[in-house]
Design a protein around this motif. Structure first.
Motif, mmCIF file in Angstrom:
data_model
loop_
_atom_site.group_PDB
_atom_site.id
_atom_site.type_symbol
_atom_site.label_atom_id
_atom_site.label_comp_id
_atom_site.label_asym_id
_atom_site.label_seq_id
_atom_site.Cartn_x
_atom_site.Cartn_y
_atom_site.Cartn_z
ATOM 1 N N LEU A 220 0.873 -0.925 -0.442
ATOM 2 C CA LEU A 220 -0.340 -0.299 -0.038
ATOM 3 C C LEU A 220 0.592 1.600 0.138
ATOM 4 C CD1 LEU A 220 -3.074 1.118 0.575
ATOM 5 C CD2 LEU A 220 -2.700 0.720 2.579
ATOM 6 N N GLU A 221 0.812 2.200 -1.350
ATOM 7 C CA GLU A 221 2.036 3.021 -1.615
ATOM 8 C C GLU A 221 1.307 4.605 -0.774
ATOM 9 O OE1 GLU A 221 3.804 3.948 -5.909
ATOM 10 O OE2 GLU A 221 5.259 2.031 -4.311
ATOM 11 N N PHE B 228 -7.063 5.181 -3.434
ATOM 12 C CA PHE B 228 -4.937 4.892 -3.097
ATOM 13 C C PHE B 228 -4.688 4.114 -4.097
ATOM 14 C CE2 PHE B 228 -8.633 1.121 -2.103
ATOM 15 C CZ PHE B 228 -8.153 -0.049 -2.300
ATOM 16 N N VAL B 229 -2.975 4.055 -3.640
ATOM 17 C CA VAL B 229 -2.550 3.564 -4.665
ATOM 18 C C VAL B 229 -1.698 2.263 -4.288
ATOM 19 C CG1 VAL B 229 -0.370 3.721 -6.267
ATOM 20 C CG2 VAL B 229 -2.600 4.752 -5.896
ATOM 21 N N VAL B 230 -1.487 0.859 -5.225
ATOM 22 C CA VAL B 230 -1.303 -0.342 -4.512
ATOM 23 C C VAL B 230 0.550 -0.479 -5.419
ATOM 24 C CG1 VAL B 230 -1.422 -2.397 -4.128
ATOM 25 C CG2 VAL B 230 -3.011 -1.447 -3.356
ATOM 26 N N ARG B 231 1.054 -0.958 -4.976
ATOM 27 C CA ARG B 231 1.633 -1.151 -5.729
ATOM 28 C C ARG B 231 2.831 -2.618 -5.735
ATOM 29 N NH1 ARG B 231 8.222 -1.496 -4.153
ATOM 30 N NH2 ARG B 231 7.613 -0.483 -2.592
ATOM 31 N N VAL B 232 2.646 -3.203 -7.168
ATOM 32 C CA VAL B 232 2.551 -4.563 -7.432
ATOM 33 C C VAL B 232 3.867 -5.183 -8.494
ATOM 34 C CG1 VAL B 232 -0.329 -5.499 -6.522
ATOM 35 C CG2 VAL B 232 0.862 -5.017 -9.084
ATOM 36 N N SER C 290 -4.395 1.761 -9.236
ATOM 37 C CA SER C 290 -4.816 2.740 -8.231
ATOM 38 C C SER C 290 -6.577 2.770 -8.417
ATOM 39 C CB SER C 290 -5.158 4.418 -8.445
ATOM 40 O OG SER C 290 -5.553 3.823 -9.820
ATOM 41 N N TYR C 291 -7.113 2.479 -7.204
ATOM 42 C CA TYR C 291 -8.581 2.193 -6.423
ATOM 43 C C TYR C 291 -9.453 3.070 -5.770
ATOM 44 C CZ TYR C 291 -7.544 -2.600 -8.547
ATOM 45 O OH TYR C 291 -7.176 -3.586 -9.023
ATOM 46 N N SER C 292 -10.640 3.668 -6.096
ATOM 47 C CA SER C 292 -11.650 4.184 -5.569
ATOM 48 C C SER C 292 -11.704 3.433 -3.910
ATOM 49 C CB SER C 292 -12.506 4.900 -6.113
ATOM 50 O OG SER C 292 -13.565 4.122 -6.055
ATOM 51 N N TYR C 293 -12.183 4.282 -2.918
ATOM 52 C CA TYR C 293 -12.620 3.924 -1.505
ATOM 53 C C TYR C 293 -14.089 3.655 -1.538
ATOM 54 C CZ TYR C 293 -9.074 6.367 0.587
ATOM 55 O OH TYR C 293 -7.529 7.480 0.066
#
Length: 86
Positions: free
Chosen positions: A40-41, A48-52, A63-66
């Motif tokens: 979780l970046e 919010f942004v997740v680095r995979v 990125s995904y929204s809440y």
């Protein structure tokens, strides 16, 4: 106004886990579920942004929204060591 309070609570929860490993389950339609592990970046006001990590040692950000969390289109499982939380 109840919806804004719920989204704010989701955002605050995610902000508390920045930098941690997460297991991400995303529904991408037509009975297709994507499961990825990442970090979780960063959080922004609406996303919010997740680095995979990719298969060839490349990394990308998703990125995904809440509201995706609220509607259960995306599920996050926080990982501390090898223990899943959430």
């Amino acid at each position: 106004m109840r919806g804004k309070e719920v989204l704010s609570a989701i955002k605050n929860d995610i902000e508390g886990h920045i930098g941690e490993k997460v297991l991400l389950k995303a529904n991408s339609g037509r009975r297709k579920v994507v499961v990825k592990e990442g970090i979780l970046e960063k959080t922004y006001p609406n996303i919010f942004v997740v680095r995979v990590e990719g298969n060839d040692n490349s990394s990308r950000t998703i990125s995904y929204s809440y509201s995706d969390i609220l509607t259960k289109t995306v599920q996050l499982v926080y990982k501390k060591g090898n223990v899943a939380i959430g």
